[in-house]
Every structure is written in structure tokens, then in C-alpha cells.
Design an enzyme around this catalytic site. Structure first.
Site, PDB file in Angstrom:
ATOM      1  N   VAL A  82       0.748  -1.129  -0.075  1.00  0.00           N
ATOM      2  CA  VAL A  82       0.016  -0.173   0.018  1.00  0.00           C
ATOM      3  C   VAL A  82       0.926   1.186   0.080  1.00  0.00           C
ATOM      4  O   VAL A  82       1.814   1.412   0.655  1.00  0.00           O
ATOM      5  CB  VAL A  82      -0.962  -0.153   1.285  1.00  0.00           C
ATOM      6  CG1 VAL A  82      -1.734   1.383   1.313  1.00  0.00           C
ATOM      7  CG2 VAL A  82      -1.824  -1.168   1.210  1.00  0.00           C
ATOM      8  N   LYS A  83       0.598   1.907  -1.038  1.00  0.00           N
ATOM      9  CA  LYS A  83       1.540   3.165  -1.250  1.00  0.00           C
ATOM     10  C   LYS A  83       0.694   4.283  -0.660  1.00  0.00           C
ATOM     11  O   LYS A  83      -0.253   4.579  -0.718  1.00  0.00           O
ATOM     12  CB  LYS A  83       1.520   3.485  -2.835  1.00  0.00           C
ATOM     13  CG  LYS A  83       3.146   4.306  -3.107  1.00  0.00           C
ATOM     14  CD  LYS A  83       3.279   4.380  -4.475  1.00  0.00           C
ATOM     15  CE  LYS A  83       4.353   4.649  -5.015  1.00  0.00           C
ATOM     16  NZ  LYS A  83       4.497   5.193  -6.620  1.00  0.00           N
ATOM     17  N   LEU A  84       1.532   5.303   0.255  1.00  0.00           N
ATOM     18  CA  LEU A  84       0.685   6.292   1.082  1.00  0.00           C
ATOM     19  C   LEU A  84       1.701   7.341   0.740  1.00  0.00           C
ATOM     20  O   LEU A  84       2.807   7.404   0.843  1.00  0.00           O
ATOM     21  CB  LEU A  84       0.868   5.957   2.691  1.00  0.00           C
ATOM     22  CG  LEU A  84       0.052   4.548   2.824  1.00  0.00           C
ATOM     23  CD1 LEU A  84       0.879   4.118   4.310  1.00  0.00           C
ATOM     24  CD2 LEU A  84      -1.249   4.785   3.171  1.00  0.00           C
TER      25      LEU A  84
END
Ligand code: G3P
Length: 216
Positions: A82-84
Site C-alpha cells: 500500500v502506497k501512502l
């Protein structure tokens, strides 16, 4: 150094994967837009092509929304990361998702202090953007060196995933600086194999081989 490709183009991903040189994939909302495809559908397809980590970026700006989207994205496949964004909310979401056993890639990093915060939040990867710093006349590669020093000073396990790579020279400098991963646009990745002297040498060998009249 691991090689990821920075694209949501499935044909490009397949081409690199076939050579056996692909360790993972990164995407972002701009790359999804460029692909013209449905986000969930394309991420699911990429995850089925590649065994390694595939970064898929949340689009919520508040931590609760990011966590909700992150959990949904992580459920798509075992290899989703998951890219944040590197914001206060992004760091909060990173900490929460990591506590759930979800891998994270904290993106849009432009300073060593930002990278330090991401490591303390338990990020699996930090994505410093080299090319966009270069665009401002700042040496983006300095950030890779600084992050390497900071992470090594304190034994952080967060991997430095050099991003916004625009050239073969960037890739080489990242390897020299000790980046753990370089995420590279497919044309730049392919250009790494090119050298004028390789082409010229091969041409000369083939001419001489032809003169022998032999086959293998
Ligand atoms: O991984 C981030 C990358 O896609 C950004 O690259 O060239 O748009 O700065 P660029």
C-alpha cells in the site's frame, strides 16, 4: 539492488518479467490514468504477472480513508504494497497498516527528515523522488546518500526505493549510493543493456563469423 518497473502498462511489465529481471512494480494515480484502465482491475492483473511487491496508491487524504482504502487494496493479492503519501495523515495510516501486517511504501519523499519519519512509522519502503528534485536544480542523488546514512546510523530496515528515475545514469548512481531498490520506467530499464561498443563489437564478431562459413 532490486529492479522494479514504474508503470501500469501490463504489456511493458510482461516484457521485462519474461527476461527474469523484474523484482516488483510501482504504480501511482498518474500511471493508472496513463494506462486508461480500471485501477482495481489493472492492479489485480499486475499482481498475477509479478511475484514480487506491487505498489498501489491510496487516494484518500485523511488517515481513516487511507486505512480503509489500504485494507481494501491489500486484500486484492498477497503481493500488494500500500502506497501512502508522506503527509502527517499518511504516516499515521502507515503505522496503523503496518500494525495489521500490511506492507507500505511511503511516497513523495523529498527530504531525509521525511524519510526518518517514514522509517519510524515502520514503512516497508521509502520512495525518494530523484528526478523531481533535479528538476528544481537540487541534486536528487544527495537524498539517496543522506537516507542511506540515516537508515544505517540507526539500523532502520525500511528499504530505500529510489523513484522518479529518468536516466541510466540515475540508476548507476543509485546502485553506487546503496539504494535497495530502483523503480525505473521500462524504456530506461531497457537502455541499461545498451552500449555503443557492445553493438559495434557484436557487429564485427558476426561479420567474421559469417566469413568462417560455420554454423552452431
Ligand atoms: O515513482 C514515482 C515516479 O513515477 C515519478 O516519476 O518522472 O513523474 O517524476 P516522475
Amino acid at each position: 539492488m532490486k529492479f522494479f518497473v514504474d508503470t501500469a502498462d501490463v504489456a511493458d511489465i510482461r516484457e521485462v518479467a519474461e527476461v527474469g529481471l523484474l523484482d516488483g512494480v510501482t504504480t501511482n494515480p498518474s500511471l493508472i490514468m496513463k494506462s486508461g484502465r480500471d485501477f482495481i482491475e489493472v492492479v489485480t492483473e499486475i499482481c498475477s504477472i509479478v511475484d514480487g511487491p506491487v505498489s498501489a496508491e491510496v487516494t484518500a487524504l485523511d488517515s481513516e480513508g487511507m486505512i480503509r482504502e489500504g485494507v481494501k487494496l491489500a486484500a486484492l493479492a498477497d503481493n500488494v504494497v500500500v502506497k501512502l503519501p508522506l503527509t502527517w495523515d499518511g504516516l499515521k495510516a502507515c503505522k496503523a497498516l503496518v500494525a495489521e501486517g500490511i506492507e507500505t511504501n511511503v511516497t513523495l519523499c523529498f527530504s531525509a527528515n521525511q524519510g526518518l519519519l517514514a522509517a519510524k512509522a515502520g514503512a516497508t519502503y521509502i520512495s525518494p523522488f530523484i528526478g523531481r528534485l533535479d528538476d528544481l536544480g537540487v541534486d536528487g542523488m544527495e537524498l539517496i546518500h543522506d537516507l542511506r546514512t540515516v537508515y544505517d546510523n540507526y539500523g532502520f530496515e525500511t528499504e530505500i526505493l529510489a523513484a522518479s528515475i529518468r536516466s541510466a545514469a540515475h540508476v548507476q548512481e543509485c546502485a553506487l549510493a546503496g539504494a535497495d531498490v530502483a523503480t525505473v520506467p521500462p524504456p530506461v530499464l531497457k537502455s541499461l543493456a545498451k552500449h555503443k561498443l557492445t553493438d559495434a563489437g557484436l557487429e564485427a564478431f558476426m561479420k567474421d563469423w559469417e566469413k568462417t562459413g560455420q554454423t552452431i
